[in-house]
Design a protein around this motif. Sequence first.
Motif, short mmCIF file in Angstrom:
data_model
loop_
_atom_site.label_atom_id
_atom_site.label_comp_id
_atom_site.label_asym_id
_atom_site.label_seq_id
_atom_site.Cartn_x
_atom_site.Cartn_y
_atom_site.Cartn_z
N HIS A 238 0.82 -1.46 -0.05
CA HIS A 238 -0.04 -0.38 -0.06
C HIS A 238 0.96 1.30 0.24
O HIS A 238 1.32 2.21 1.00
CB HIS A 238 -0.63 0.08 1.25
CG HIS A 238 -1.80 1.32 1.15
ND1 HIS A 238 -2.43 2.17 0.67
CD2 HIS A 238 -1.96 1.55 2.63
CE1 HIS A 238 -3.06 2.88 1.25
NE2 HIS A 238 -2.49 2.87 2.46
N ASP A 291 -6.12 7.18 -1.77
CA ASP A 291 -5.58 6.42 -2.22
C ASP A 291 -5.76 5.51 -1.98
O ASP A 291 -4.67 5.25 -0.64
CB ASP A 291 -4.18 6.57 -2.70
CG ASP A 291 -3.40 5.53 -3.27
OD1 ASP A 291 -3.48 4.53 -3.57
OD2 ASP A 291 -2.07 5.86 -3.76
N SER A 293 -5.09 1.90 -2.21
CA SER A 293 -4.97 0.62 -3.58
C SER A 293 -4.21 -0.16 -2.52
O SER A 293 -2.57 0.28 -1.96
CB SER A 293 -3.85 1.15 -4.45
OG SER A 293 -2.43 2.05 -4.25
#
Length: 384
Positions: A238, A291, A293
Amino acid sequence: MSYPRKLVLLGATGSIGESSLRVIRKHRDKLQLIGVSAFKNAAKVSSIAHEFGVSKVHLCQTPPENFQLPQVTELISGHQALLDLAAWEEADIVLIAVVGAAGLAPTLAALEAGKDVVLANKESLVVGGELVMETARRTGARILPADSEHNAVFQCLQGQPDKTLESLALTASGGPFRDWPVEKLNQVTPEQALKHPNWVMGPKITVDSATMANKGLELIEAKWLFELPPEKLHVLIHPPSVVHAIVQFKDGCSFAQMSPPCMTFALQNALLYPDRFEGVEEGIDLCNSLDLSFSPPDLCRYPCLKLAIDALVEKGCAPLVFNASNEMAVEAFLSNRIGFGDISNIIDRTLNLFEHRSFKSLEELLILDNEARTLAESLIVQVS
Ligand code: NDP
Ligand code: MG
C-alpha cells in the motif's frame, strides 16, 4: 491508570525515542519522563536529561570526560543496571525503543516487574515471543504495541468480543525499490537504501523496509501479539502508508486504521491508552481523495520476506536465526562489506546451515543467538 504516568524510555536517542519525546512534550501534564537509556550518544542523552529533568540515565558505553548531567540525574551503566531501570518500581510504563535483539532482556525485565510495556522493539518478540508472552501472562503485565501496524490492529480490536478475529493484513509501502527492475537490485547502495519514501526511521529498520525483512519480522510479531496462525497473517503493498493494518472478523466484516505515516500516532495511542487527546500531528485530510490501493507483494522481488514467512511457518528457533542473520547482514551492508542482494543470501544460508534446536530459557536463547551471529559472520566474510 491516573496521570501523570511515569515513563522510562529505553533507546531514547533513536528515531522512536525522538518521536516519543514529541508526544511527551505535547502531553507534559500526562507523561513524566523519569528514566532514559542510550547506547553511546552521550550528547543527545545529556540534552534529554536537561530538558526533561530525568532521574536516571543509562549509557552502555563510557561517556566522554566533558559529559554533563543535571545535578538531580544519576548516571548508571552495565547490563544489570539497564535491567534494573526497566524494572524500576517508580515507573508506570516502560517504552522499549532499543533496536535489535538487545531489546529482549529489558523487555523481559519490565514484564517480570509487572510494568505496562509499550513495545516498539519488534525483534524481542521475533526472537523470544514465547518467553515474552509467557512472562506477560504470568505477571499480568500489559504489552501495548507501538509498531504502527500492530498498534493499528490493537486499535481495531478495541470493544470487539474475544476470539472473533479471523485474519489480518499488515500494510507495507514496498520501500524505495518497489518499481526497480529486480536485476538492478544488487547495485543498490546504502545511501539509496537509507532513503525511505514515506517514513523517517533508524538505519536498521530503514534497510529492513527496503528488503521487506521488516514486514517479515512484523508478521512474526503479529503472530505472538494476536495469536493467529501463519495462514491468517497477510501482507499488502500500500504505497501511501495511510492504512496501517486491516483486520477481518469471523462474520466477514473488516476494519482498518488510518493515519499519516508518522510514528507519533501509534506511540501516543499506546502511551495514553485508552484515552484519546489531541495528537502531535494533524490526522489525514478527509476532504481530499484518498489513495486506497492495495496489492499482494511479489516474493521474488522481496526474498527476505519469503524467508521470514518460511521461518514463521517452521517455528522453533528459525525466527531467531532469521533475525540474528538479518541483523548481521544489514550491518555488513551498511558498512559496505556486502551488496544489497547478499542480505537475503546470508539469511538463507545461515538458516540452512544452522543446527536448529529448541530453547526454553533466556540463557539458552542467547547461546543460539550468539551461534547464529557467528555463523552469519563467517558467511559474510566469505562474500566480502
Ligand atoms: P535507532 O537506531 O534510531 O535507535 C536505536 C536506539 O537504541 C538508540 O537510542 C540507541 O542508542 C539504542 N541502542 C542501540 N543499540 C543498543 C544496544 N545494543 N543496547 C541498548 N541500546 C541500544 O532505531 P529506531 O528508533 O528506528 O528503532 C527502534 C526499534 O523500534 C527497532 O526495534 C525498530 O524495529 C522499532 N520500530 C521503529 C520504527 C521507526 O519508525 N523508527 C517503527 C516501528 C518499530 P545510541 O543512539 O546511543 O546508539
Ligand atoms: Mg511497522
